[in-house]
Scaffold this active site. Sequence first.
Site, PDB file in Angstrom:
ATOM      1  NE  ARG A  53     129.630  14.994  50.825  1.00  0.00           N
ATOM      2  CZ  ARG A  53     128.342  15.117  50.529  1.00  0.00           C
ATOM      3  NH1 ARG A  53     127.533  15.123  51.215  1.00  0.00           N
ATOM      4  NH2 ARG A  53     128.160  15.007  48.962  1.00  0.00           N
ATOM      5  CE1 TYR A 105     139.845  26.176  73.478  1.00  0.00           C
ATOM      6  CE2 TYR A 105     138.137  25.622  72.116  1.00  0.00           C
ATOM      7  CZ  TYR A 105     139.543  25.962  72.137  1.00  0.00           C
ATOM      8  OH  TYR A 105     140.296  25.976  71.064  1.00  0.00           O
ATOM      9  CG  ASP A 178     132.905  20.576  75.973  1.00  0.00           C
ATOM     10  OD1 ASP A 178     133.412  19.704  76.577  1.00  0.00           O
ATOM     11  OD2 ASP A 178     133.383  21.569  75.197  1.00  0.00           O
ATOM     12  CE  LYS A 203     141.247  19.593  73.342  1.00  0.00           C
ATOM     13  NZ  LYS A 203     141.991  20.369  72.256  1.00  0.00           N
TER      14      LYS A 203
HETATM   15  N1  PLP Z   1     135.722  21.979  74.225  1.00  0.00           N
HETATM   16  C1  PLP Z   1     136.743  22.075  74.987  1.00  0.00           C
HETATM   17  C2  PLP Z   1     136.576  21.929  76.767  1.00  0.00           C
HETATM   18  C3  PLP Z   1     138.134  22.180  74.704  1.00  0.00           C
HETATM   19  O1  PLP Z   1     139.305  22.331  75.479  1.00  0.00           O
HETATM   20  C4  PLP Z   1     138.445  22.266  73.353  1.00  0.00           C
HETATM   21  C5  PLP Z   1     139.572  22.462  72.698  1.00  0.00           C
HETATM   22  O2  PLP Z   1     140.681  22.826  73.272  1.00  0.00           O
HETATM   23  C6  PLP Z   1     137.370  22.116  72.208  1.00  0.00           C
HETATM   24  C7  PLP Z   1     135.886  22.005  72.844  1.00  0.00           C
HETATM   25  C8  PLP Z   1     137.451  22.208  71.012  1.00  0.00           C
HETATM   26  O3  PLP Z   1     137.969  21.085  70.297  1.00  0.00           O
HETATM   27  P1  PLP Z   1     138.678  20.877  69.196  1.00  0.00           P
HETATM   28  O4  PLP Z   1     140.151  21.480  69.229  1.00  0.00           O
HETATM   29  O5  PLP Z   1     138.970  19.420  68.995  1.00  0.00           O
HETATM   30  O6  PLP Z   1     137.997  21.425  68.144  1.00  0.00           O
END
Ligand code: PLP
Length: 380
Positions: A53, A105, A178, A203
């Site tokens: 962990r 998102y 992000d 991604k």
């Molecule tokens: N941030 C963005 C810009 C995203 O497009 C996504 C998911 O599509 C996330 C965060 C969340 O990521 P995860 O699906 O890996 O939890």
Amino acid sequence: MDPKQMRPATLAAQAGGVIDMQSGGIVPPIQPSTTYARDRDYAQINPDNMYLRYHNDAVRQAESVLAGLEGGSAALLFPSGMAAIAALFRSVPNRGRVVVQSGIYWGTTLWIRSFCERREIVLCEVDASDGAALAEACAAAPAHLVFVETPSNPWMKSVDIAAAAQAAHGAGALLAVDSTAATPILSQPLSLGADIVMHSATKAINGHTAVLGGVLVARETTPVWEMILEDRGAAGAVMGPFEAWLLLRGMRTRPQRVKAMSANAMAVARFLDDHPAVETVLYPGLSGHPCHALAARQMSGGFGFLMSIVVRGGREAALRVAGRLDLFHRATSLGGVESLVEHRPTLEPQSGLPEGMLRLSVGIEDQRDLIADLAQALGQ
Ligand code: PLP
């Protein structure tokens, strides 16, 4: 060569320069053990490893490559992008204040709204691509965290990171970015003044649509960072060794993948921009996009693989186009080597997206095939 001196393509291709000294393998091994042995004097055989962990070599190796690529001092992997965002927001005290970009998102927006309500955190949502609006929201009251997403998904708006950092710091807040749609290859938010950069590693960082993961990278290790680190180990939102190993492998080709995807996306965007069946193309690489000048200043090597279009004729027309595509898979997510199309309004009916909007994630296929596929689907 010291990994700190490696350029991004070298750092990625060599997975941080790790060689397995036991076998001589130039690919790091996977160590799946959940626990690590002690010797007869009760000392840990490897002082870095006690329990999975907290400790795993592949996780640390992937983190060190990610920290290097972002120019940060430390990185922490999580089992998903949302787990990384949740870990970040858990560092905000109850009844604190956060400023969050609107139109990002949808999963992030929904989770942050619910979290802030539960913890009585004041949430100010603002269109952070409007610098004056962001500055005003930050100046209104002290804050703990400012969270922006650039380019934003699915509106493809860009945020001026240096200006956002100034506004956030003026309010006593950390700026977290992000940067999923930009990747560390096209943008380095920490060098522009952000304190923490976040990615859904699901991604383009992994790029093969086969790992769920998230990462936070810190410019410097502050007490807030230490809190996030401690919380990750204690609360257990950790990435497993197999996923970390797959991530390390996927990252080896990331600079080449991201550049090829961006070049394809640019060609696709130009084609769609000229197409009579398409009302709007949202892609920061197009000179007519409202954020083009900022994106050109803030990104280098391309404008990314993500774009949204609005098809003339609304929902039915957009779904018809999506249904006719052969190469673009009809699926959610983005950043993989294979192209995807998604009718976002179906997934987020409450968020006010135009019903004719399709989001495209452009992969590494031959761009002539992608354009031919779009041409036949659009009916030309
Ligand atoms: N941030 C963005 C810009 C995203 O497009 C996504 C998911 O599509 C996330 C965060 C969340 O990521 P995860 O699906 O890996 O939890």
